[in-house]
Design an enzyme around this catalytic site. Structure first.
Site, PDB file in Angstrom:
ATOM      1  N   HIS A  32     -26.180  22.344  -1.476  1.00  0.00           N
ATOM      2  CA  HIS A  32     -26.335  22.866  -2.826  1.00  0.00           C
ATOM      3  C   HIS A  32     -25.301  23.940  -3.132  1.00  0.00           C
ATOM      4  CE1 HIS A  32     -28.562  23.503  -6.474  1.00  0.00           C
ATOM      5  NE2 HIS A  32     -28.552  24.792  -6.242  1.00  0.00           N
ATOM      6  N   TYR A  83      -9.012  -3.329 -10.902  1.00  0.00           N
ATOM      7  CA  TYR A  83      -8.676  -2.018 -10.335  1.00  0.00           C
ATOM      8  C   TYR A  83      -7.395  -1.435 -10.955  1.00  0.00           C
ATOM      9  CZ  TYR A  83     -11.462  -2.829  -5.975  1.00  0.00           C
ATOM     10  OH  TYR A  83     -12.436  -3.047  -5.046  1.00  0.00           O
ATOM     11  N   LYS A  91       0.077   5.348  -5.972  1.00  0.00           N
ATOM     12  CA  LYS A  91      -0.936   5.343  -7.044  1.00  0.00           C
ATOM     13  C   LYS A  91      -1.782   6.606  -6.983  1.00  0.00           C
ATOM     14  CE  LYS A  91      -4.776   4.260  -6.256  1.00  0.00           C
ATOM     15  NZ  LYS A  91      -5.302   2.925  -6.087  1.00  0.00           N
ATOM     16  N   CYS A 132       0.833  -1.218   0.000  1.00  0.00           N
ATOM     17  CA  CYS A 132       0.000   0.000   0.000  1.00  0.00           C
ATOM     18  C   CYS A 132       0.859   1.257   0.000  1.00  0.00           C
ATOM     19  CB  CYS A 132      -0.932  -0.026   1.206  1.00  0.00           C
ATOM     20  SG  CYS A 132      -1.856   1.495   1.419  1.00  0.00           S
ATOM     21  N   GLU A 144      -6.966   1.852 -13.323  1.00  0.00           N
ATOM     22  CA  GLU A 144      -6.357   3.045 -12.709  1.00  0.00           C
ATOM     23  C   GLU A 144      -5.114   3.481 -13.477  1.00  0.00           C
ATOM     24  OE1 GLU A 144      -5.860   1.909  -8.593  1.00  0.00           O
ATOM     25  OE2 GLU A 144      -7.903   2.507  -8.092  1.00  0.00           O
ATOM     26  N   GLU A 169     -25.526  15.953  -3.658  1.00  0.00           N
ATOM     27  CA  GLU A 169     -26.924  16.177  -3.262  1.00  0.00           C
ATOM     28  C   GLU A 169     -27.881  15.335  -4.102  1.00  0.00           C
ATOM     29  OE1 GLU A 169     -28.702  20.094  -4.063  1.00  0.00           O
ATOM     30  OE2 GLU A 169     -27.120  20.446  -5.531  1.00  0.00           O
ATOM     31  N   CYS A 215      -1.564   1.765  -3.034  1.00  0.00           N
ATOM     32  CA  CYS A 215      -2.545   2.848  -2.834  1.00  0.00           C
ATOM     33  C   CYS A 215      -1.932   4.246  -2.801  1.00  0.00           C
ATOM     34  CB  CYS A 215      -3.290   2.641  -1.522  1.00  0.00           C
ATOM     35  SG  CYS A 215      -3.523   0.936  -1.019  1.00  0.00           S
TER      36      CYS A 215
HETATM   37  P1  NDP Z   1      -8.166  -7.765 -10.055  1.00  0.00           P
HETATM   38  O1  NDP Z   1      -8.358  -9.095  -9.461  1.00  0.00           O
HETATM   39  O2  NDP Z   1      -9.009  -6.625  -9.609  1.00  0.00           O
HETATM   40  O3  NDP Z   1      -8.316  -7.873 -11.632  1.00  0.00           O
HETATM   41  C1  NDP Z   1      -7.556  -8.762 -12.371  1.00  0.00           C
HETATM   42  C2  NDP Z   1      -7.909  -8.583 -13.829  1.00  0.00           C
HETATM   43  O4  NDP Z   1      -7.005  -9.329 -14.637  1.00  0.00           O
HETATM   44  C3  NDP Z   1      -9.296  -9.060 -14.149  1.00  0.00           C
HETATM   45  O5  NDP Z   1      -9.858  -8.162 -15.078  1.00  0.00           O
HETATM   46  C4  NDP Z   1      -9.061 -10.427 -14.760  1.00  0.00           C
HETATM   47  O6  NDP Z   1     -10.015 -10.773 -15.721  1.00  0.00           O
HETATM   48  C5  NDP Z   1      -7.739 -10.210 -15.468  1.00  0.00           C
HETATM   49  N1  NDP Z   1      -6.968 -11.446 -15.605  1.00  0.00           N
HETATM   50  C6  NDP Z   1      -6.706 -12.361 -14.651  1.00  0.00           C
HETATM   51  N2  NDP Z   1      -5.946 -13.354 -15.144  1.00  0.00           N
HETATM   52  C7  NDP Z   1      -5.727 -13.060 -16.441  1.00  0.00           C
HETATM   53  C8  NDP Z   1      -5.032 -13.701 -17.487  1.00  0.00           C
HETATM   54  N3  NDP Z   1      -4.400 -14.865 -17.284  1.00  0.00           N
HETATM   55  N4  NDP Z   1      -5.009 -13.126 -18.689  1.00  0.00           N
HETATM   56  C9  NDP Z   1      -5.646 -11.953 -18.908  1.00  0.00           C
HETATM   57  N5  NDP Z   1      -6.336 -11.300 -17.951  1.00  0.00           N
HETATM   58  C10 NDP Z   1      -6.381 -11.842 -16.733  1.00  0.00           C
HETATM   59  O7  NDP Z   1      -6.611  -7.468  -9.880  1.00  0.00           O
HETATM   60  P2  NDP Z   1      -5.725  -6.178  -9.947  1.00  0.00           P
HETATM   61  O8  NDP Z   1      -4.404  -6.678 -10.367  1.00  0.00           O
HETATM   62  O9  NDP Z   1      -6.351  -5.093 -10.746  1.00  0.00           O
HETATM   63  O10 NDP Z   1      -5.703  -5.717  -8.424  1.00  0.00           O
HETATM   64  C11 NDP Z   1      -5.348  -6.628  -7.391  1.00  0.00           C
HETATM   65  C12 NDP Z   1      -6.093  -6.308  -6.127  1.00  0.00           C
HETATM   66  O11 NDP Z   1      -5.543  -5.137  -5.547  1.00  0.00           O
HETATM   67  C13 NDP Z   1      -7.555  -6.007  -6.324  1.00  0.00           C
HETATM   68  O12 NDP Z   1      -8.347  -7.147  -6.242  1.00  0.00           O
HETATM   69  C14 NDP Z   1      -7.870  -5.045  -5.223  1.00  0.00           C
HETATM   70  O13 NDP Z   1      -8.358  -5.767  -4.134  1.00  0.00           O
HETATM   71  C15 NDP Z   1      -6.554  -4.391  -4.889  1.00  0.00           C
HETATM   72  N6  NDP Z   1      -6.515  -3.004  -5.371  1.00  0.00           N
HETATM   73  C16 NDP Z   1      -7.391  -2.090  -4.872  1.00  0.00           C
HETATM   74  C17 NDP Z   1      -7.384  -0.782  -5.315  1.00  0.00           C
HETATM   75  C18 NDP Z   1      -8.352   0.207  -4.784  1.00  0.00           C
HETATM   76  O14 NDP Z   1      -8.979  -0.054  -3.753  1.00  0.00           O
HETATM   77  N7  NDP Z   1      -8.557   1.343  -5.452  1.00  0.00           N
HETATM   78  C19 NDP Z   1      -6.426  -0.335  -6.319  1.00  0.00           C
HETATM   79  C20 NDP Z   1      -5.568  -1.378  -6.795  1.00  0.00           C
HETATM   80  C21 NDP Z   1      -5.626  -2.640  -6.325  1.00  0.00           C
HETATM   81  P3  NDP Z   1     -11.399 -11.518 -15.370  1.00  0.00           P
HETATM   82  O15 NDP Z   1     -12.383 -10.464 -14.995  1.00  0.00           O
HETATM   83  O16 NDP Z   1     -11.735 -12.181 -16.635  1.00  0.00           O
HETATM   84  O17 NDP Z   1     -11.102 -12.476 -14.267  1.00  0.00           O
END
Ligand code: NDP
Length: 457
Positions: free
Chosen positions: A443, A183, A52, A44, A187, A448, A49
């Site tokens: 407002h 995410y 980022k 983080c 982002e 709102e 976080c």
């Molecule tokens: P996520 O689990 O959110 O998303 C992973 C993405 O990668 C999904 O879209 C998934 O697709 C895709 N994916 C997974 N495997 C493959 C593959 N083999 N080939 C192609 N695409 C693939 O992970 P992130 O890496 O974005 O983030 C990790 C974690 O970090 C999050 O779950 C979150 O909890 C945390 N985080 C939170 C943030 C916040 O609160 N703002 C910011 C950044 C991270 P599919 O949908 O098809 O499974």
């Protein structure tokens, strides 16, 4: 407390969960040590976080300068310098590392630097960078090692970077491909676009941010390309080859694309491999995470785990909340609790997206169609009447008809995270739609709108 062990508690991993657990357990009087091999504050603070969000702020100036014109400002010759941003960010992270160190010291926690593993159910072995080994015995051991980015195996996967490296790039590429639809991918697509990179984002299915409210996903997919992001759904990489100019990406449908950099944001995996779990009775669940019961105890009675390494909701505030429950349960008055329902979260995409409670789909599954009422509004933010920006703000409330309770609130638009955080308190308190309706708005704000949604969708 214990006299037979060096420590009452040894925590492995000084990230959000580990540091909070160590400090609070020490606050209850336990003798605590924490071991960290890399950086204080974990993902983080160092590669998540915090940096980022700083990058998100940096990337917003791009559109802020453009928006300023409609308000009479001429911003000429605005230049962006990546090195300045990266180094200022690094300095801030170092400051935070120092704060974490002080917090631990002030709490009376002993910090060990090195790679920790479990020699047995009560023994932690620490190997420092210079190869020196230390052995600590502990009544309880808490694993809070978090996770690391996952990159699938495919021809050329060695050429890609992850979010870890994105924070430290020597220079910005002119063009990049970002793979993933979660995410991090969303982002970083916004961040790099705002900083002037031509971004193409690939997502393997037909709509990204799976699991989020569908309206938000669809509307974000409309908004992101307006910022210049080339968003390609149903697209995945088959292979990557290095070329003179950078990389040649071949998709699974055979399309080729030249780019300077490829970033994978395809999820994260728990850091468990080097922990020596085989020396204990700790078990890994079918998803690869450490299996724990509802008080964070693994199948080895003296070993505990919390945060991302257990595969729950992988968010910093969840790990810190779990840490406080852990400490209070084992060392304090057991007064702390955690409720995994209604955890709010935001995606710092451009525009932001934030959500709490049930999506419309989930609410319909849980309560049945007849018991769900939906209220939504899509509008142009007041600011954009002069900026001229073509951006829609969207808000949605999901209500259980029979109880009148608001069970979900969702927003896409500027400061969505800030707004939904407040709404999350109301939802946790069980606010009904009538309570929302009788709340006086502030407002003129976008927020709102949440208290003036009258027409059912
Ligand atoms: P996520 O689990 O959110 O998303 C992973 C993405 O990668 C999904 O879209 C998934 O697709 C895709 N994916 C997974 N495997 C493959 C593959 N083999 N080939 C192609 N695409 C693939 O992970 P992130 O890496 O974005 O983030 C990790 C974690 O970090 C999050 O779950 C979150 O909890 C945390 N985080 C939170 C943030 C916040 O609160 N703002 C910011 C950044 C991270 P599919 O949908 O098809 O499974």
């Amino acid at each position: 407390m214990s006299t037979t062990f060096d420590y009452d508690l040894v925590v492995i991993g000084a990230g959000s969960g580990g540091v909070r657990a160590a400090r609070t357990a020490a606050g209850y009087g336990a003798k605590v040590a924490i071991v960290e091999r890399q950086y204080l504050g974990g993902t983080c603070v160092n590669v998540g976080c915090v940096p980022k969000k700083l990058f998100v702020y940096a990337s917003h100036y791009h559109e802020d300068f453009a928006d300023a014109r409609g308000f009479g400002w001429q911003v000429n010759d605005a230049q962006f310098d990546w090195t300045t941003l990266r180094e200022n960010k690094n300095r801030e992270i170092e400051r935070l590392n120092g704060i974490y160190k002080n917090l631990l010291e002030n709490a009376g926690v002993t910090l060990y630097e090195g790679e920790a593993s479990l020699a047995d159910a009560h023994t932690v072995r620490i190997v420092s960078d210079n190869g020196a080994t230390q052995i600590l015995s502990a009544d309880k051991i808490l694993i809070a090692t978090g996770g690391k980015p996952f990159v699938p195996d495919f021809p050329g996967s060695e050429h890609v970077i992850t979010s870890n490296e994105a924070f430290y790039l020597d220079s910005l590429p002119q063009k990049m491909v970002i793979v993933g639809g979660g995410y991090i991918a969303v982002e970083f697509a916004g961040i790099f676009t705002g900083l002037g990179v031509e971004v193409t984002q690939f997502y393997r299915r037909d709509l990204f941010l799976r699991g989020f409210e569908k309206d938000l996903r669809e509307k974000l997919a409309v908004e992101m390309p307006k910022h210049g992001i080339d968003l390609r759904f149903n697209t995945d990489i088959a292979s990557i080859e290095q070329s003179d100019a950078g990389y040649c990406v071949t998709t699974k449908t055979g399309e080729k694309l030249n780019t300077d950099l490829v970033m994978y944001a395809t999820g994260r995996v728990p850091l468990v491999d080097e922990l020596g779990l085989a020396n204990t009775a700790v078990t890994i669940n079918e998803r690869g995470y450490i299996a724990v019961n509802d008080v964070f105890q693994t199948t080895e009675p003296s070993v505990f785990a919390l945060g991302d390494v257990t595969g729950g909701t992988e968010l910093t505030p969840v790990a810190t909340a779990e840490a406080m429950v852990f400490s209070s349960y084992y060392y304090g008055d057991q007064s702390q609790t955690i409720d995994y329902d209604n955890i709010p979260s935001a995606v710092f995409s451009q525009p932001n997206l934030a959500t709490v409670g049930l999506s419309e789909e989930r609410a319909r599954e849980r309560f049945g169609d007849a018991d769900v009422a939906v209220f939504k509004s899509s509008f142009r933010h007041l600011k954009h009447t002069l900026s001229g920006r073509d951006e829609q703000t969207f808000m949605k409330l999901v209500v259980q008809r029979s109880s009148d309770k608001v069970v979900g609130a969702h927003m896409l638009g500027s400061e969505a995270g800030e707004i939904i955080q407040g709404i999350a308190v109301a939802i946790r308190a069980g606010a009904t739609k009538a309570v929302f309706d009788t709340t006086i708005g502030i407002h003129p704000t976008a927020a709102e709108e949440f208290v003036t949604l009258r027409e059912e969708a």
